[in-house]
Design an enzyme around this catalytic site. Structure first.
Site, PDB file in Angstrom:
ATOM      1  N   ASP A   9       0.927  -1.436  -0.189  1.00 62.38           N
ATOM      2  CA  ASP A   9       0.065  -0.130   0.305  1.00 62.38           C
ATOM      3  C   ASP A   9       1.016   1.337  -0.139  1.00 62.38           C
ATOM      4  O   ASP A   9       2.126   0.906  -0.175  1.00 62.38           O
ATOM      5  CB  ASP A   9      -1.091   0.096   1.367  1.00 62.38           C
ATOM      6  N   HIS A  10       0.380   2.593   0.455  1.00 58.79           N
ATOM      7  CA  HIS A  10       1.012   4.030   0.150  1.00 58.79           C
ATOM      8  C   HIS A  10       1.880   3.809   1.139  1.00 58.79           C
ATOM      9  O   HIS A  10       3.333   3.658   1.216  1.00 58.79           O
ATOM     10  CB  HIS A  10       0.193   5.473   0.223  1.00 58.79           C
ATOM     11  N   CYS A  65       2.995  -3.030   4.084  1.00 57.21           N
ATOM     12  CA  CYS A  65       2.549  -2.133   4.379  1.00 57.21           C
ATOM     13  C   CYS A  65       2.778  -1.298   5.084  1.00 57.21           C
ATOM     14  O   CYS A  65       4.663  -1.628   5.695  1.00 57.21           O
ATOM     15  CB  CYS A  65       1.289  -2.682   4.861  1.00 57.21           C
ATOM     16  N   GLY A  66       2.335  -0.863   6.559  1.00 55.29           N
ATOM     17  CA  GLY A  66       3.332  -0.324   7.593  1.00 55.29           C
ATOM     18  C   GLY A  66       4.227  -0.760   8.151  1.00 55.29           C
ATOM     19  O   GLY A  66       5.288  -0.537   8.676  1.00 55.29           O
ATOM     20  N   THR A  67       3.084  -1.983   8.415  1.00 49.84           N
ATOM     21  CA  THR A  67       3.343  -2.995   9.598  1.00 49.84           C
ATOM     22  C   THR A  67       3.764  -4.062   8.603  1.00 49.84           C
ATOM     23  O   THR A  67       4.686  -5.118   9.702  1.00 49.84           O
ATOM     24  CB  THR A  67       2.773  -2.935  10.975  1.00 49.84           C
ATOM     25  N   GLY A  70      -1.688  -5.965   8.930  1.00 49.04           N
ATOM     26  CA  GLY A  70      -2.360  -6.017   7.739  1.00 49.04           C
ATOM     27  C   GLY A  70      -2.624  -6.340   6.725  1.00 49.04           C
ATOM     28  O   GLY A  70      -3.468  -7.850   6.135  1.00 49.04           O
ATOM     29  N   HIS A  98      10.136 -24.771   8.304  1.00 47.69           N
ATOM     30  CA  HIS A  98       9.266 -25.734   9.293  1.00 47.69           C
ATOM     31  C   HIS A  98       7.490 -24.964   8.533  1.00 47.69           C
ATOM     32  O   HIS A  98       6.835 -26.005   8.495  1.00 47.69           O
ATOM     33  CB  HIS A  98       9.066 -24.872  10.356  1.00 47.69           C
ATOM     34  N   ASN A  99       7.351 -23.976   8.165  1.00 47.60           N
ATOM     35  CA  ASN A  99       5.667 -23.156   7.784  1.00 47.60           C
ATOM     36  C   ASN A  99       5.778 -23.483   6.730  1.00 47.60           C
ATOM     37  O   ASN A  99       4.150 -23.019   5.436  1.00 47.60           O
ATOM     38  CB  ASN A  99       5.891 -21.614   8.390  1.00 47.60           C
ATOM     39  N   ARG A 109       7.362   0.632   8.296  1.00 44.89           N
ATOM     40  CA  ARG A 109       7.323   1.363   9.650  1.00 44.89           C
ATOM     41  C   ARG A 109       8.490   1.005  10.782  1.00 44.89           C
ATOM     42  O   ARG A 109       8.486   1.221  11.601  1.00 44.89           O
ATOM     43  CB  ARG A 109       6.005   1.676   9.970  1.00 44.89           C
ATOM     44  N   ARG A 132       8.164 -34.322   8.481  1.00 40.20           N
ATOM     45  CA  ARG A 132       7.381 -33.841   9.752  1.00 40.20           C
ATOM     46  C   ARG A 132       5.958 -32.291   9.316  1.00 40.20           C
ATOM     47  O   ARG A 132       5.178 -32.432   9.667  1.00 40.20           O
ATOM     48  CB  ARG A 132       7.970 -34.295  11.161  1.00 40.20           C
ATOM     49  N   HIS A 133       6.678 -31.527   8.707  1.00 41.79           N
ATOM     50  CA  HIS A 133       6.332 -30.168   8.748  1.00 41.79           C
ATOM     51  C   HIS A 133       5.334 -30.163   7.722  1.00 41.79           C
ATOM     52  O   HIS A 133       4.576 -29.707   7.705  1.00 41.79           O
ATOM     53  CB  HIS A 133       7.901 -29.151   8.433  1.00 41.79           C
ATOM     54  N   ARG A 136       1.880 -31.061   9.445  1.00 41.56           N
ATOM     55  CA  ARG A 136       1.521 -29.763   9.799  1.00 41.56           C
ATOM     56  C   ARG A 136       0.429 -28.866   9.099  1.00 41.56           C
ATOM     57  O   ARG A 136       0.012 -28.383   9.258  1.00 41.56           O
ATOM     58  CB  ARG A 136       2.700 -29.500  10.702  1.00 41.56           C
TER      59      ARG A 136
HETATM   60  C1  RB5 Z   1      -1.820   2.610   6.966  1.00 37.54           C
HETATM   61  O1  RB5 Z   1      -1.651   3.379   7.234  1.00 37.54           O
HETATM   62  C2  RB5 Z   1      -1.870   1.489   7.805  1.00 37.54           C
HETATM   63  O2  RB5 Z   1      -2.638   0.762   8.425  1.00 37.54           O
HETATM   64  C3  RB5 Z   1      -0.943  -0.169   6.584  1.00 37.54           C
HETATM   65  O3  RB5 Z   1      -0.088   0.507   6.333  1.00 37.54           O
HETATM   66  C4  RB5 Z   1      -0.760  -0.837   7.473  1.00 37.54           C
HETATM   67  O4  RB5 Z   1       0.678  -0.598   9.075  1.00 37.54           O
HETATM   68  C5  RB5 Z   1      -1.879  -2.017   8.021  1.00 37.54           C
HETATM   69  O5  RB5 Z   1      -1.913  -2.564   8.923  1.00 37.54           O
END
Ligand code: RB5
Length: 142
Positions: A9-10, A65-67, A70, A98-99, A109, A132-133, A136
């Site tokens: 995303d942005h 994304c930011g984190t 999402g 494993h996954n 961020r 084994r993985h 699962r």
């Molecule tokens: C956008 O502001 C932020 O919410 C998105 O990039 C993300 O981090 C969501 O999980």
């Protein structure tokens, strides 16, 4: 050559471009957008990338994304997708070993660009251990 699809995303746009430039010599990379820093909705990009990994058009996907959170929540709604949010190289490696994670998520961020490149390199070059993985991972699909 592995076919990779990457989206953001942005909030992940700047890091997406850095990762694309980093990968283009070693991988066939498709940019699923977004294509500017204008605000947009991450679930739409997550769905686009996840569907193309789930249907086999691309081997692996990357979502930023930011984190990373999402994107991973949204991508994991698609059957066959195992999206892992990662902010360290050990977790990146283990998510493949494993996954059998087929989508890597991280946050612009949260991780710096050099760490993001290392995470991506390790994730893309590590193969699933199976055995084994595999049992699962099959249980998750069921
Ligand atoms: C956008 O502001 C932020 O919410 C998105 O990039 C993300 O981090 C969501 O999980």
């Amino acid at each position: 050559m592995k076919k990779i699809i990457i989206g953001s995303d942005h909030a992940g746009f700047r890091l997406k471009n850095i990762i694309i430039n980093h990968l283009t010599q070693k991988y066939d990379v498709e940019d699923a957008g977004t294509h500017s820093q204008e605000s947009c909705d991450y679930p739409l990009i997550a769905k686009k990338v996840a569907n193309k990994v789930a249907d086999g058009t691309y081997t692996l996907g990357i979502l930023i994304c930011g984190t990373g959170i999402g994107m991973s929540i949204a991508a994991n709604k698609i059957k066959g997708i195992r999206a892992a949010v990662v902010s360290d190289t050990c977790s990146a490696k283990m998510s493949r070993l494993h996954n059998n994670a087929n989508i890597l998520c991280f946050g612009e961020r949260i991780v710096g660009e050099e760490l993001a490149k290392d995470i991506t390199d390790i994730w893309l070059s590590t193969e699933f251990l199976g055995e084994r993985h595999a049992k699962r991972v099959d249980m998750i699909e069921d």
